[in-house]
Scaffold this motif. Structure first.
Motif, PDB file in Angstrom:
ATOM      1  N   PRO A   1       3.017 -56.902  79.415  1.00 64.03           N
ATOM      2  CA  PRO A   1       2.981 -55.715  78.839  1.00 64.03           C
ATOM      3  C   PRO A   1       2.657 -55.882  77.313  1.00 64.03           C
ATOM      4  O   PRO A   1       2.002 -54.790  76.663  1.00 64.03           O
ATOM      5  N   GLN A   2       3.122 -57.055  76.591  1.00 67.28           N
ATOM      6  CA  GLN A   2       2.649 -56.807  75.159  1.00 67.28           C
ATOM      7  C   GLN A   2       1.333 -57.319  74.837  1.00 67.28           C
ATOM      8  O   GLN A   2       0.912 -57.387  73.861  1.00 67.28           O
ATOM      9  N   ASP A   3       0.312 -57.529  75.887  1.00 64.91           N
ATOM     10  CA  ASP A   3      -1.020 -58.100  75.729  1.00 64.91           C
ATOM     11  C   ASP A   3      -1.939 -56.693  75.582  1.00 64.91           C
ATOM     12  O   ASP A   3      -2.931 -57.085  75.127  1.00 64.91           O
ATOM     13  N   VAL A   4      -1.311 -55.760  75.401  1.00 64.28           N
ATOM     14  CA  VAL A   4      -2.046 -54.496  75.190  1.00 64.28           C
ATOM     15  C   VAL A   4      -1.270 -53.664  74.204  1.00 64.28           C
ATOM     16  O   VAL A   4       0.215 -53.711  74.021  1.00 64.28           O
ATOM     17  N   SER A   5      -1.774 -52.560  73.482  1.00 63.20           N
ATOM     18  CA  SER A   5      -0.876 -51.549  72.491  1.00 63.20           C
ATOM     19  C   SER A   5      -0.984 -50.316  73.590  1.00 63.20           C
ATOM     20  O   SER A   5      -1.925 -49.749  73.650  1.00 63.20           O
ATOM     21  N   ALA A   6       0.361 -50.100  73.769  1.00 66.19           N
ATOM     22  CA  ALA A   6       0.224 -48.610  74.616  1.00 66.19           C
ATOM     23  C   ALA A   6       0.635 -47.650  73.468  1.00 66.19           C
ATOM     24  O   ALA A   6       1.586 -47.621  72.753  1.00 66.19           O
ATOM     25  N   ILE A   7      -0.362 -46.474  73.568  1.00 64.78           N
ATOM     26  CA  ILE A   7      -0.390 -45.398  72.628  1.00 64.78           C
ATOM     27  C   ILE A   7       0.142 -44.185  73.375  1.00 64.78           C
ATOM     28  O   ILE A   7      -0.457 -43.776  74.263  1.00 64.78           O
ATOM     29  N   GLY A   8       1.217 -43.272  72.684  1.00 66.89           N
ATOM     30  CA  GLY A   8       1.300 -42.235  73.105  1.00 66.89           C
ATOM     31  C   GLY A   8       0.380 -40.956  72.999  1.00 66.89           C
ATOM     32  O   GLY A   8       0.169 -40.717  71.809  1.00 66.89           O
TER      33      GLY A   8
END
Length: 332
Positions: free
Chosen positions: A156-163
């Motif tokens: 999961p940390q391999d991408v930047s999740a943005i709301g």
């Protein structure tokens, strides 16, 4: 004598009005009211089914499932319409949350990449280092993204999740290139597809899609609350379920045009014809009965266990995360 009878009738009528119970007020939080996955809630509200059950349901649109969950835990709402997987996540944190009517039998979540990046991002592995828009961090759209990343050898940390919320905000985020990819729901997905702005990588809007990505039926949108509230307010819970089940039954066999007639204009995002197409493609994702199957809850548990260590090591009792007792008592 006539005057006496008249006075008695007036007094009896006044007494009856005084004895009539006022509507029971319920504060209900929803993780994005205009999202199609939660459409039955608006249908039930607009058709007056809550009022006919003697309820005054105050709906708070909290824009994302994680925020609606936080509102329930914090006590600012009494009931939440959100995704079922939060009940499992909360049990792993020793919080007793119970889903008591199923609204969606497929998640209808789509993972897609911006079309101008489709040559670079051909699969999940290519998302590493990218910005991916989800409704909000910790929401079910984020869970879906995390599961697919882990399933394809990433973290999961391999991408930047943005709301980026739901609805029009999603369309704007893609158009303005604020994100490289999205994990989100209708109506934004079809609006972006029709404009050639995204390429779909994973799709659970249909039975076939949910089977291919998740293995089959997957309880999605539900009404859930704390067990303590449910035990204190069984009559209110029953009325909520009666209204929701009635709404789900009303939707069965209705055309997109008939359903659209009861919706506010802003739900159409300025293109009613396209929204009707969204409805046509989405109606199969809703439960026809409101009842949970005994096997489908295993799939959200599998999904969460893939990336959430708290869930993976917890001894989850799925039978405590949902109940069919209220649906089974709903008027036939």
């Amino acid at each position: 004598m006539r005057q006496v009878v008249g006075i008695l009738l007036v007094l009896l009528a006044a007494f009856g009005l005084a004895q009539a119970s006022p509507p029971k007020r319920v504060i209900l939080g929803v993780g994005g009211k205009t999202a199609v996955v939660y459409l039955p809630l608006t249908v039930v509200e607009r058709l007056g089914f809550f009022k006919e059950e003697g309820l005054d349901v105050v709906i708070q649109d909290l824009q994302a499932g994680s925020r609606a969950l936080q509102a329930l835990i914090g006590g600012s709402v009494e009931v939440t319409m959100g995704f079922y997987d939060h009940t499992i996540q909360m049990q792993a944190q020793e919080r007793d949350i119970v889903a008591f009517v199923e609204v969606g039998r497929y998640p209808a979540i789509v993972l897609a990449v911006r079309s101008d990046l489709a040559g670079e991002v051909r699969g999940m592995a290519d998302l590493k280092g990218r910005k991916v828009g989800v409704s909000a961090p910790g929401s079910s759209t984020h869970f879906f993204l995390n599961y697919l990343l882990v399933k394809n050898g990433l973290k999961p940390q391999d991408v930047s999740a943005i709301g980026i919320g739901a609805g029009a905000q999603v369309v704007a985020a893609v158009q303005n290139k604020q994100v490289d990819a999205i994990s989100n729901v209708e109506p934004a997905i079809t609006f972006l597809e029709e404009r050639g702005l995204i390429k779909v990588l994973a799709d659970t809007r249909s039975a076939a899609g949910a089977r291919a990505v998740l293995g089959g039926e997957y309880p999605a949108a539900v009404l859930y609350t704390t067990r303590a509230w449910l035990e204190r307010n069984p009559d209110t819970a029953q009325k909520l379920v009666n209204a929701m089940v009635r709404g789900l039954r009303w939707m069965q066999g209705k055309s997109p045009e008939e359903i659209a007639q009861v919706l506010p204009e802003e739900y159409f995002l300025g293109d009613k014809a396209l929204y009707l197409k969204v409805l046509k493609n989405s109606l199969g994702s809703f439960s026809p009965t409101g009842r949970f199957s005994d096997t489908a809850p295993l799939r959200p548990l599998t999904l969460l266990s893939a990336f959430d260590p708290n869930v993976a090591r917890a001894k989850i009792d799925l039978k405590r995360t949902y109940t069919n007792q209220f649906v089974d008592r709903a008027p036939k």
